[in-house]
Design a protein around this motif. Sequence first.
Motif, PDB file in Angstrom:
ATOM      1  N   PHE A 157      83.815  10.690  41.383  1.00  0.00           N
ATOM      2  CA  PHE A 157      83.969   9.323  41.582  1.00  0.00           C
ATOM      3  C   PHE A 157      83.708   8.976  42.867  1.00  0.00           C
ATOM      4  O   PHE A 157      83.713   9.917  44.046  1.00  0.00           O
ATOM      5  CB  PHE A 157      85.405   8.836  41.437  1.00  0.00           C
ATOM      6  N   HIS A 158      82.842   7.766  43.146  1.00  0.00           N
ATOM      7  CA  HIS A 158      82.743   7.409  44.536  1.00  0.00           C
ATOM      8  C   HIS A 158      83.429   6.007  44.830  1.00  0.00           C
ATOM      9  O   HIS A 158      83.287   5.315  43.684  1.00  0.00           O
ATOM     10  CB  HIS A 158      81.178   7.140  44.888  1.00  0.00           C
ATOM     11  N   ALA A 159      84.248   5.702  45.696  1.00  0.00           N
ATOM     12  CA  ALA A 159      85.034   4.480  45.717  1.00  0.00           C
ATOM     13  C   ALA A 159      85.394   4.196  47.164  1.00  0.00           C
ATOM     14  O   ALA A 159      85.322   4.978  48.204  1.00  0.00           O
ATOM     15  CB  ALA A 159      86.454   5.106  44.940  1.00  0.00           C
ATOM     16  N   ALA A 160      85.717   3.091  47.271  1.00  0.00           N
ATOM     17  CA  ALA A 160      85.906   2.421  48.461  1.00  0.00           C
ATOM     18  C   ALA A 160      87.541   2.769  48.583  1.00  0.00           C
ATOM     19  O   ALA A 160      88.188   2.991  47.535  1.00  0.00           O
ATOM     20  CB  ALA A 160      85.904   0.699  48.740  1.00  0.00           C
ATOM     21  N   PRO A 161      88.153   2.563  49.865  1.00  0.00           N
ATOM     22  CA  PRO A 161      89.843   3.205  50.029  1.00  0.00           C
ATOM     23  C   PRO A 161      90.657   2.429  49.014  1.00  0.00           C
ATOM     24  O   PRO A 161      91.528   3.196  48.544  1.00  0.00           O
ATOM     25  CB  PRO A 161      89.754   2.799  51.218  1.00  0.00           C
ATOM     26  N   HIS A 162      90.214   1.367  48.761  1.00  0.00           N
ATOM     27  CA  HIS A 162      91.139   0.482  47.968  1.00  0.00           C
ATOM     28  C   HIS A 162      91.124   0.760  46.397  1.00  0.00           C
ATOM     29  O   HIS A 162      91.674  -0.078  45.573  1.00  0.00           O
ATOM     30  CB  HIS A 162      91.107  -1.080  48.101  1.00  0.00           C
ATOM     31  N   LEU A 193      81.528   1.709  53.109  1.00  0.00           N
ATOM     32  CA  LEU A 193      83.131   2.180  52.702  1.00  0.00           C
ATOM     33  C   LEU A 193      83.251   2.913  51.567  1.00  0.00           C
ATOM     34  O   LEU A 193      84.140   3.500  51.105  1.00  0.00           O
ATOM     35  CB  LEU A 193      84.042   0.998  52.798  1.00  0.00           C
ATOM     36  N   VAL A 194      82.104   2.809  50.650  1.00  0.00           N
ATOM     37  CA  VAL A 194      82.098   3.649  49.434  1.00  0.00           C
ATOM     38  C   VAL A 194      81.764   5.190  49.905  1.00  0.00           C
ATOM     39  O   VAL A 194      80.278   5.388  50.170  1.00  0.00           O
ATOM     40  CB  VAL A 194      81.072   3.110  48.436  1.00  0.00           C
ATOM     41  N   GLY A 195      82.565   6.042  49.715  1.00  0.00           N
ATOM     42  CA  GLY A 195      82.419   7.676  49.767  1.00  0.00           C
ATOM     43  C   GLY A 195      83.009   8.376  48.884  1.00  0.00           C
ATOM     44  O   GLY A 195      83.161   7.734  47.671  1.00  0.00           O
ATOM     45  N   ASN A 196      83.028   9.748  49.023  1.00  0.00           N
ATOM     46  CA  ASN A 196      83.656  10.561  47.948  1.00  0.00           C
ATOM     47  C   ASN A 196      84.959  10.236  47.548  1.00  0.00           C
ATOM     48  O   ASN A 196      85.656   9.743  48.543  1.00  0.00           O
ATOM     49  CB  ASN A 196      83.236  12.099  48.414  1.00  0.00           C
TER      50      ASN A 196
END
Length: 283
Positions: free
Chosen positions: A204-209, A243-246
Amino acid sequence: MLKLIECPRDAMQGWHRIISTEEKVQYLNALLQVGFDTIDFGSFVSPKAIPQMADTAKVLPQLKLEGSKSKLLAIVANVRGAEEAVVFDEINYLGFPFSVSETFQLRNTNKTIAESLEQVQTMQELCIKNHKELVVYISMGFGNPYGDAYSPEIVLRWVEEMAKLEINIISLADTVGVADPVTISNLFQHLIPAYPNVEFGAHFHAAPHQWEEKVLAAWEHGCRRFDSAIKGIGGCPMAKDELVGNLATENLIAFCDKHQESLPLDRNALIKAQALADLVFTN
């Protein structure tokens, strides 16, 4: 038991300053002490495409594998890379990104989907001959921002093709962070019962929220293999949202603790690796 696949290669490959071979060796040796199931440590790809990974073959002999429970995974983008990687006894897994998006596959590996399927077949033969295991990442597995057709059925069809080649580890990759819980649930609840001999994972790659809802959707439907990177560093450089990261390893560990998933990790070694990450991933 849940398997954690730590991905320093994914964290390092797009980093803006070149990380020295010595720094990589020191960081990877710290990670080898933590107890991750697998470490995605490097790649055998064109140094022009990914200059940060040009020294993977130099890093390997300096890794302290004795006493570590972790296995090593190297990413390859074509048969030539696989041929380079299989000669190293230290490597357990070769990972290949197979996109269900024609546009992204051409961008990523300069091959069409049909050509990539032929590559997978050849790489699988190479892996079997050299006592390695091929891990196929289904990139754009949860959605496609490039305008190509996307549906869960397309993903299921390509997974079926991989299963025919006896690929035993398939990881669905949220390449640009577009996965939503409904799509994640839909895919895993169909795939995991349908292929009992295949180990399915999530990258998954996701923003913190957003990370927890993605992990929960996969976990609730039987996924027990997750890729992550300490501090959530890295991700797809094509992602428009910075903001999208590992998926952050720290978040994944917290999730496991919350849901009483046992993890055979040395927490003190993890703290040391996190401190080292602060030194490696600097300007």
